[in-house]
Write an enzyme that holds these catalytic residues in place. Structure first.
Site, PDB file in Angstrom:
ATOM      1  N   SER A  82      39.643  47.256  41.909  1.00 54.10           N
ATOM      2  CA  SER A  82      39.024  46.713  43.118  1.00 54.10           C
ATOM      3  C   SER A  82      39.174  45.198  43.144  1.00 54.10           C
ATOM      4  O   SER A  82      39.647  44.584  42.190  1.00 54.10           O
ATOM      5  CB  SER A  82      37.530  47.084  43.176  1.00 54.10           C
ATOM      6  OG  SER A  82      36.807  46.332  42.213  1.00 54.10           O
TER       7      SER A  82
ATOM      8  N   SER B 149      36.721  42.944  43.233  1.00 56.70           N
ATOM      9  CA  SER B 149      35.468  42.261  42.909  1.00 56.70           C
ATOM     10  C   SER B 149      35.659  41.046  42.005  1.00 56.70           C
ATOM     11  O   SER B 149      34.775  40.194  41.916  1.00 56.70           O
ATOM     12  CB  SER B 149      34.487  43.230  42.254  1.00 56.70           C
ATOM     13  OG  SER B 149      34.925  43.598  40.957  1.00 56.70           O
TER      14      SER B 149
ATOM     15  N   LYS C 252      33.304  42.394  34.785  1.00 55.54           N
ATOM     16  CA  LYS C 252      32.641  41.266  35.448  1.00 55.54           C
ATOM     17  C   LYS C 252      32.693  40.060  34.512  1.00 55.54           C
ATOM     18  O   LYS C 252      33.146  40.144  33.378  1.00 55.54           O
ATOM     19  CB  LYS C 252      31.179  41.589  35.787  1.00 55.54           C
ATOM     20  CG  LYS C 252      30.970  42.845  36.635  1.00 55.54           C
ATOM     21  CD  LYS C 252      31.528  42.724  38.038  1.00 55.54           C
ATOM     22  CE  LYS C 252      31.342  44.022  38.825  1.00 55.54           C
ATOM     23  NZ  LYS C 252      32.021  43.976  40.142  1.00 55.54           N
TER      24      LYS C 252
ATOM     25  N   SER D 236      31.143  42.102  45.432  1.00 52.95           N
ATOM     26  CA  SER D 236      30.983  42.549  44.055  1.00 52.95           C
ATOM     27  C   SER D 236      29.601  43.156  43.871  1.00 52.95           C
ATOM     28  O   SER D 236      28.587  42.519  44.164  1.00 52.95           O
ATOM     29  CB  SER D 236      31.164  41.373  43.086  1.00 52.95           C
ATOM     30  OG  SER D 236      30.853  41.765  41.760  1.00 52.95           O
TER      31      SER D 236
END
Length: 306
Positions: free
Chosen positions: A89, A91, A146, A254
């Site tokens: 993705s 994010s 992350k 996100s």
């Protein structure tokens, strides 16, 4: 899925290793003993073809003997050293893009057993600014990626697109650090979009790490969806001991610690360190090829991750 693959890899390694060990200690000596008896009965050495046939491994044993060292090497490499991951993705844009294939350093935060993921040998802790891969706390079967923003004991505030951090006060320190805004420098907009909205690109400094983030000032913060920690305001969090606060670099696209809370230390998989391949996935909707087929290779993106 990754956990199931790890378990399968361990089982296959144990199975092929057991066959290799049984052949070395039990079956091979039996074949040699049978050959010796046959030669004694024949009154001398048998011809080369007969000897090779009697000493030959069964085909399935030979397959296991050949596969065992390869599979064992893959198990060690994947479980304790490096594991490949694909970015699914946007994010973590602009740092990581859809189509990036990365290597994750598995031993960065401890050497863990490949089945239960329990730390056997501690090797370090995440630092502010590290990009981490971890088991999603709400569904540990899913891997998330992350950036570490908050360390244990830190106070985090994310308000009106601005990030503030008050580092944890070390034991015995008389003057504790105060709350301060994380610095960022404007780099313009128009390179990346969220729908029809051009995103602002800024260079942010987290600890010793400088990295770019994306912000959409036309999109309000979703404070009503934030994870609410008892005793704090809706856009404030205090990171518990043994846990971390992680956010995506694409701040308005996100789903991260702001929405579901903290990353427990036991959920850590490793540190993202290198992009080893990057495919351009910009295929038009009217293409006759499936959307997962790459349109090109982005060689310029290969290298260390910051």
């Amino acid at each position: 899925m990754a956990q199931y693959f790890s378990i399968l890899l361990v089982l296959i390694t144990l199975g092929t290793g057991l066959v290799w060990l049984l052949d070395k200690l039990l079956w091979a000596p039996k074949r040699r003993a049978a050959l010796a008896r046959a030669e004694q009965a024949a009154g001398g050495e048998l011809d080369q073809d007969s000897r090779e046939k009697m000493l030959a491994h069964p085909s399935w044993v030979e397959s296991c003997r050949g596969a065992f060292p390869v599979i064992a090497a893959v198990l060690v490499l994947r479980s304790f050293l490096f594991e490949p991951f694909q970015i699914p993705s946007g994010s973590m844009m602009p740092t990581l893009l859809v189509g990036d294939f990365i290597l994750v350093e598995k031993f960065a935060y401890g050497i863990k057993d490949p089945v239960f993921a329990k730390t056997m040998i501690p090797t370090g802790k995440p630092k502010r600014g590290d990009i981490i891969v971890f088991k999603y706390p709400e569904d540990p079967k899913v891997d998330y990626i992350k950036r570490v923003v908050g360390l244990p004991g830190d106070k985090i505030i994310y308000r009106n697109k601005h990030l503030y951090i008050q580092p944890a006060c070390a034991e015995g320190v008389k003057e504790c650090p105060g709350l301060s805004e994380v610095t960022s420098v404007d780099k313009g907009k128009g390179e990346f979009y969220l729908g029809n909205f051009p995103l602002d690109r800024r260079t942010e400094t987290l600890g010793d790490v400088k990295h770019d983030i994306l912000l959409n000032y036309a999109f309000p913060d979703r404070v009503g969806e934030y994870f609410e920690q008892p005793g704090t305001r809706p856009d404030e969090w205090i990171v518990p001991q043994g846990e971390y606060f992680a956010m995506g670099d694409n701040r308005d696209n996100s789903r991260d610690s702001r929405f579901w809370g903290f990353v427990p230390e036991q959920n850590l998989v490793g540190k993202a360190v290198f992009i080893w391949m990057s495919f351009d996935m910009d295929r038009s909707p009217d293409s006759w090829l499936p959307s997962w087929v790459p349109t090109g290779v982005r060689f310029g993106r290969l290298g260390p991750i910051h």
